[in-house]
Design an enzyme around this catalytic site. Structure first.
Site, PDB file in Angstrom:
ATOM      1  N   HIS A 198       0.837  -1.094  -0.034  1.00  0.00           N
ATOM      2  CA  HIS A 198       0.103  -0.036  -0.196  1.00  0.00           C
ATOM      3  C   HIS A 198       0.752   1.460   0.022  1.00  0.00           C
ATOM      4  O   HIS A 198       0.373   2.417  -0.227  1.00  0.00           O
ATOM      5  CB  HIS A 198      -1.071  -0.074   1.346  1.00  0.00           C
ATOM      6  N   ASP A 231       3.896   9.592  -0.738  1.00  0.00           N
ATOM      7  CA  ASP A 231       2.621   8.590  -0.060  1.00  0.00           C
ATOM      8  C   ASP A 231       2.423   7.530  -1.238  1.00  0.00           C
ATOM      9  O   ASP A 231       2.562   7.765  -2.396  1.00  0.00           O
ATOM     10  CB  ASP A 231       1.334   9.611  -0.150  1.00  0.00           C
TER      11      ASP A 231
END
Ligand code: F6P
Length: 514
Positions: A154, A363
């Site tokens: 992720h 991110d």
């Protein structure tokens, strides 16, 4: 086939939870319900009891295990969050390696493999999530598990140059070869991982498949999305119901404009840099003082890790200093609220905000960016300011893309966003909405599982998403019952231009052979 999902934390749903659970949790539960399934992982509890507890909800079994205090220290706080998390976010300076932590990390993965393998059936397809569990498939293989096993990462995957600084990184990377499919958020992550496997472990690869010893692993980008329609409905509902925090915000803001940031209190999110950028914006544009405020929602996270405690202190200090320097007796420029809100309340805040400020230093994807877009009123949408270092920037190129390390650039983007004419805001919104709707969470789950189960070849499974439907008509009561609360008129039907999502980012141009 039965689906088995494994993640570090498992939250067992209760009756009220549907409204608060995030899009990923809901989508995985739906996939589990569809196939019948098992969700295994840490209960979130630290305690002495270490037997697996099983709970049945419909046709899904939740099997959770507690961690001992020593396991939480070494596996979760130590190796996962003081070594892997910072290095995967390119923060070598914050990376702290302890051999005992690494041993604890391997120990928990070994224990999870032992406990899980006792519950597996021959037709199970296993889907493992997140960096806490990288070696889990290798441990399962060691116990003779031959089922198909997939992994989804992720968070970002850094370059080989960066990752080699972590002791034992080559051993850890090599364990990924135990998977049949490794999913990444973006094409650059795929490139970095393949390069790590080739240069650190001696794998052979064509850029999509990696051969290491006897095993062949597919590596592919599957950019994660949100349930766009569900979130849009939440935003509309929050306006209609005038949910309490939203009403209070309206009352306290009056006519003032709102810039919003929503992030876990994590140094990767760039919260302190964002506060400084807002301060810079107010210094560069004194005419904006008193006319706009920044609301930063930052629920605390991993506070037992010293770097997070330091961030907690610093964010208070910076917000306090800027408020003292720039505020007035009747206007506080920055509000930092360190608590979690319901998803309905968040959707309402996003819709009220003229600017969504999403500026992580790095991110994997960043779903706040997508939620901000989904929550907008199509007749009078706000503007997304987005870090180029968020995975979402690969898809959301119609946002105002900024470098979060450049305070002046972010400050000017805030100014541009606040001054942007409505027609331009609508044009950008329609393209952004098309992109997120095109590759939502259900598309993501299905494509990943298709690739893992082999019902489609991995490359084909990550092909372009289906053609987007038109975004909801601006101000149409049918699709957007809240109507144009920030704008005027009902607006024309949206234009047909749709941007193809970068979900096709599959690293296909890369050819690495060794
Ligand atoms: O992907 C990052 C992630 O580990 C998520 O899985 C998780 O929901 C989030 O960060 C919060 O992390 P934690 O479980 O450490 O609070």
């Amino acid at each position: 086939m039965r689906l088995v999902v494994v993640s570090n934390r498992v939250t067992i749903p209760d009756r009220h939870e549907k409204a608060t659970a995030g899009g990923l949790a809901v989508a995985l539960r739906e996939a589990l319900e569809k196939h019948g399934g098992l969700w295994f992982g840490w209960s979130g509890v630290v305690g002495a009891a270490r037997q697996v507890r099983e709970m049945q909800r419909g046709n899904v079994t939740y099997a959770v295990t507690d961690l001992s205090e020593a396991e939480r220290e070494s596996y979760y706080l130590g190796f996962s969050n003081r070594a892997l998390w910072p290095i995967m976010h390119y923060r070598l300076g914050l990376t702290e390696f302890q051999r005992d932590d690494y041993m604890g990390y391997l120990g928990v993965n070994r224990r999870f493999a032992r406990e899980l393998s006792a519950m597996l059936r021959p037709d199970d397809v296993i889907w493992i999530h997140d960096y806490h569990l990288i070696p889990l498939a290798a441990e399962l293989r060691r116990r003779g598990v031959t089922n198909r096993i997939g992994y989804f990462h992720h968070i970002p995957w850094p370059s080989a140059d960066t990752l080699t600084a972590l002791p034992f990184s080559a051993t850890l990377v090599r364990t990924l070869a135990a998977y049949d499919l490794v999913g990444m958020q973006t094409a650059p992550d795929v490139r970095n991982l393949v390069d790590c496997l080739v240069t650190m472990c001696g794998a052979v690869s064509d850029g999509r498949r990696v051969r290491l010893g006897v095993r062949e692993t597919a590596v592919q980008a599957f950019p994660i999305g949100i349930d766009v329609e569900a979130f849009r409905r939440l935003a509309s509902a929050s306006v209609r119901q005038a949910a309490t925090p939203l009403r209070a915000t309206r009352e306290s803001l009056g006519e003032r404009k709102l810039v919003i940031g929503v992030d876990r209190l994590d140094y990767s999110k760039g919260i302190v840099q964002r506060l400084e950028a807002f301060g810079q914006f107010l210094r560069s544009h004194p005419d904006e003082r008193g006319r706009v405020g920044l609301l930063q929602i930052a629920p605390p996270s991993r506070s037992a890790v010293p770097e997070y405690a330091e961030l907690d202190r610093m964010s208070d200090e910076v917000a306090g200093r800027l408020n003292a320097q720039l505020g007035e007796f009747d206007w506080t420029p920055i509000r930092v609220v360190k608590k979690a809100y319901s998803r309905t309340a968040l959707a309402g805040f996003y819709r009220r905000a003229q600017v969504g400020l999403v500026t992580p230093m790095r991110d994997g994807m960043n779903l706040v960016a997508k939620e901000y877009v989904a929550a907008q009123n199509p007749a009078d949408p706000g503007v997304l300011v987005l870090s180029r270092f968020a995975g979402a920037a690969q898809q959301l190129s119609e946002a105002l893309i900024v470098n979060p390390y450049d305070t002046h650039e972010v400050a000017e983007a805030i100014r541009t966003a606040l001054a942007m004419p409505k027609s331009e805001r609508i044009r950008r919104f329609e393209l952004l909405y098309g992109a997120i709707e095109n590759s939502g969470i259900h598309w993501w789950t299905q494509r990943y599982l298709d690739a893992l189960t082999g019902s489609r070849a991995p490359d084909e499974a990550a092909e372009l998403p289906p053609k987007a439907k038109a975004p909801p008509k601006r101000g149409s009561r049918k699709t957007d019952p809240a109507g144009p609360e920030r704008g005027e008129g009902t607006g024309r039907a949206p234009g047909g231009a749709r941007k193809r999502s970068a979900a096709s980012d599959d690293g296909s141009h890369l050819t690495l052979v060794r």
